[in-house]
Design a protein around this motif. Sequence first.
Motif, PDB file in Angstrom:
ATOM      1  N   LEU A  74       0.251   6.892  -1.755  1.00 51.56           N
ATOM      2  CA  LEU A  74      -0.315   6.789  -0.412  1.00 51.56           C
ATOM      3  C   LEU A  74       0.651   7.295   0.653  1.00 51.56           C
ATOM      4  O   LEU A  74       0.223   7.661   1.750  1.00 51.56           O
ATOM      5  CB  LEU A  74      -0.706   5.342  -0.122  1.00 51.56           C
ATOM      6  CG  LEU A  74      -2.012   4.892  -0.767  1.00 51.56           C
ATOM      7  CD1 LEU A  74      -2.334   3.469  -0.365  1.00 51.56           C
ATOM      8  CD2 LEU A  74      -3.150   5.800  -0.362  1.00 51.56           C
ATOM      9  N   SER A  96       1.807   2.294  -3.403  1.00 49.45           N
ATOM     10  CA  SER A  96       0.718   2.410  -4.372  1.00 49.45           C
ATOM     11  C   SER A  96       0.204   3.840  -4.457  1.00 49.45           C
ATOM     12  O   SER A  96       0.491   4.684  -3.610  1.00 49.45           O
ATOM     13  CB  SER A  96      -0.434   1.479  -3.974  1.00 49.45           C
ATOM     14  OG  SER A  96       0.004   0.146  -3.868  1.00 49.45           O
ATOM     15  N   ARG A  97      -0.599   4.089  -5.494  1.00 51.89           N
ATOM     16  CA  ARG A  97      -1.273   5.375  -5.672  1.00 51.89           C
ATOM     17  C   ARG A  97      -2.782   5.154  -5.624  1.00 51.89           C
ATOM     18  O   ARG A  97      -3.269   4.066  -5.949  1.00 51.89           O
ATOM     19  CB  ARG A  97      -0.889   6.023  -7.011  1.00 51.89           C
ATOM     20  CG  ARG A  97       0.565   6.454  -7.087  1.00 51.89           C
ATOM     21  CD  ARG A  97       0.921   6.975  -8.475  1.00 51.89           C
ATOM     22  NE  ARG A  97       2.319   7.381  -8.535  1.00 51.89           N
ATOM     23  CZ  ARG A  97       2.754   8.602  -8.285  1.00 51.89           C
ATOM     24  NH1 ARG A  97       1.886   9.565  -8.001  1.00 51.89           N
ATOM     25  NH2 ARG A  97       4.045   8.895  -8.335  1.00 51.89           N
ATOM     26  N   VAL A  98      -3.484   6.169  -5.234  1.00 52.58           N
ATOM     27  CA  VAL A  98      -4.944   6.078  -5.161  1.00 52.58           C
ATOM     28  C   VAL A  98      -5.521   6.188  -6.573  1.00 52.58           C
ATOM     29  O   VAL A  98      -5.237   7.135  -7.299  1.00 52.58           O
ATOM     30  CB  VAL A  98      -5.528   7.206  -4.278  1.00 52.58           C
ATOM     31  CG1 VAL A  98      -7.054   7.126  -4.253  1.00 52.58           C
ATOM     32  CG2 VAL A  98      -4.967   7.117  -2.865  1.00 52.58           C
ATOM     33  N   ARG A  99      -6.319   5.206  -6.945  1.00 53.07           N
ATOM     34  CA  ARG A  99      -7.012   5.276  -8.233  1.00 53.07           C
ATOM     35  C   ARG A  99      -8.391   5.901  -8.067  1.00 53.07           C
ATOM     36  O   ARG A  99      -8.823   6.704  -8.877  1.00 53.07           O
ATOM     37  CB  ARG A  99      -7.131   3.875  -8.845  1.00 53.07           C
ATOM     38  CG  ARG A  99      -7.967   3.845 -10.122  1.00 53.07           C
ATOM     39  CD  ARG A  99      -7.964   2.480 -10.765  1.00 53.07           C
ATOM     40  NE  ARG A  99      -6.656   2.187 -11.341  1.00 53.07           N
ATOM     41  CZ  ARG A  99      -6.321   1.000 -11.856  1.00 53.07           C
ATOM     42  NH1 ARG A  99      -7.189   0.012 -11.830  1.00 53.07           N
ATOM     43  NH2 ARG A  99      -5.135   0.822 -12.380  1.00 53.07           N
ATOM     44  N   LEU A 137       0.827  -1.206   0.000  1.00 50.30           N
ATOM     45  CA  LEU A 137       0.000   0.000   0.000  1.00 50.30           C
ATOM     46  C   LEU A 137       0.863   1.259   0.000  1.00 50.30           C
ATOM     47  O   LEU A 137       0.548   2.253  -0.639  1.00 50.30           O
ATOM     48  CB  LEU A 137      -0.919   0.009   1.222  1.00 50.30           C
ATOM     49  CG  LEU A 137      -2.262  -0.719   1.091  1.00 50.30           C
ATOM     50  CD1 LEU A 137      -2.998  -0.666   2.404  1.00 50.30           C
ATOM     51  CD2 LEU A 137      -3.106  -0.130  -0.022  1.00 50.30           C
ATOM     52  N   THR A 174      -6.597   1.136  -5.281  1.00 50.51           N
ATOM     53  CA  THR A 174      -5.274   1.630  -5.659  1.00 50.51           C
ATOM     54  C   THR A 174      -4.950   1.243  -7.097  1.00 50.51           C
ATOM     55  O   THR A 174      -5.620   0.399  -7.703  1.00 50.51           O
ATOM     56  CB  THR A 174      -4.183   1.065  -4.734  1.00 50.51           C
ATOM     57  OG1 THR A 174      -3.992  -0.331  -5.036  1.00 50.51           O
ATOM     58  CG2 THR A 174      -4.570   1.225  -3.269  1.00 50.51           C
ATOM     59  N   ASP A 175      -3.874   1.826  -7.606  1.00 51.76           N
ATOM     60  CA  ASP A 175      -3.466   1.521  -8.986  1.00 51.76           C
ATOM     61  C   ASP A 175      -2.902   0.116  -9.105  1.00 51.76           C
ATOM     62  O   ASP A 175      -2.655  -0.363 -10.218  1.00 51.76           O
ATOM     63  CB  ASP A 175      -2.446   2.548  -9.490  1.00 51.76           C
ATOM     64  CG  ASP A 175      -1.162   2.545  -8.688  1.00 51.76           C
ATOM     65  OD1 ASP A 175      -1.137   1.959  -7.584  1.00 51.76           O
ATOM     66  OD2 ASP A 175      -0.166   3.146  -9.160  1.00 51.76           O
ATOM     67  N   THR A 176      -2.668  -0.564  -7.990  1.00 49.51           N
ATOM     68  CA  THR A 176      -2.169  -1.937  -8.035  1.00 49.51           C
ATOM     69  C   THR A 176      -3.277  -2.953  -7.794  1.00 49.51           C
ATOM     70  O   THR A 176      -3.008  -4.137  -7.593  1.00 49.51           O
ATOM     71  CB  THR A 176      -1.061  -2.145  -6.977  1.00 49.51           C
ATOM     72  OG1 THR A 176      -1.553  -1.723  -5.699  1.00 49.51           O
ATOM     73  CG2 THR A 176       0.167  -1.343  -7.325  1.00 49.51           C
ATOM     74  N   ARG A 205      -5.366  -3.137  -5.243  1.00 52.63           N
ATOM     75  CA  ARG A 205      -5.792  -3.350  -3.856  1.00 52.63           C
ATOM     76  C   ARG A 205      -7.091  -2.608  -3.609  1.00 52.63           C
ATOM     77  O   ARG A 205      -7.273  -1.474  -4.056  1.00 52.63           O
ATOM     78  CB  ARG A 205      -4.735  -2.845  -2.865  1.00 52.63           C
ATOM     79  CG  ARG A 205      -3.442  -3.626  -2.916  1.00 52.63           C
ATOM     80  CD  ARG A 205      -3.128  -4.550  -1.804  1.00 52.63           C
ATOM     81  NE  ARG A 205      -3.494  -4.293  -0.461  1.00 52.63           N
ATOM     82  CZ  ARG A 205      -2.646  -4.414   0.551  1.00 52.63           C
ATOM     83  NH1 ARG A 205      -1.367  -4.655   0.328  1.00 52.63           N
ATOM     84  NH2 ARG A 205      -3.060  -4.292   1.790  1.00 52.63           N
TER      85      ARG A 205
END
Length: 340
Positions: A190, A132-135, A129, A153-155, A157
Amino acid sequence: MALDDRKLDVLRAIVEDYVATQEPVGSRALVERHNLRVSPATVRNDMAVLEEEGYLRQPHTSAGRVPTDKGYRLFVDKLSRIKPLTPAERRAIERFLAGAVDLDDVVHRTVRLLAQLTRQVAIVQYPSLSRSRVRHLELISISTTRLMVVMITDTGRVEQRLVDVPGPVGADDVVELRATMNEALVGRPLAEAPVLVQGFHEQVRPELSGAMASLSTVLLETLVERAEERVTIAGTANLARGNVLDFAGSLRPVLEALEEEVILLKLFGQVRQTTAHVSIGDENEIVDLRSTSVVATGYGPRDTMVGGLGVLGPTRMDYPGTIATVRAVARYLGDVLEGS
């Protein structure tokens, strides 16, 4: 001393034969199986030099030689060719991972695939996390005083939490709260979220500041400060597949170490990029894993590392094939996350 090309060829041939046969390798067998273009006597002399320098050892008198950890390290460092995956293997990886329905499915497919392809223990770290970045942030009204916040998230999650707010919140209020959070956080790492979230209550109408304060607290406590790291593992039974002798009776500590999630996460501590990192024998920081080798790499969308994956097995490992497989699976996993 520096080894000449012929001695390196002898070492390479011994490693390849020992990995394939699990038997100590003799000079005559090397000359017969490899195009070394020298006599068995010359090969014996080269093997004696390699043993004296610590690259080989002789397990029994009059037996052939087997590589040491130092020999495997030189073999890996001088590796000039990585076994390419066949087109069929690449298509199989792509199809298998592309069929996943969510992040959990992606990770579990990946770890099973890696164990099957390498016939070793496979370990995959969930996308972190913190990296990661917030989608998108979704806000759903459960009742007039209870909301559900969902962060994607962009991954891939997905984290969701229930939030109790101090007073009634209408549909238009939910829209405003959702828009405020998305405007500030979408596309941001994040790691930057805590500072941004702390100012949320000042960006809404006074009558919504209490609800936003409750949302901010939940985001900080559950989605940022306690962003857990997780790993999943497959193929532990591969350790017993004809490899027991390689662990010299130390298989139990290896199995016990693999049960500790903290230890598994530590395996990826040295992985800082998406190239393969190989730790052989005593190079492993974890004492109980010093009878093993670990091949690990980072993965993520667009060459951004968000997690690690790799395999663990005996030092008698097919390094060219394993490195190629770990790199290929990591690349396809990154592609899946980018398209998710």
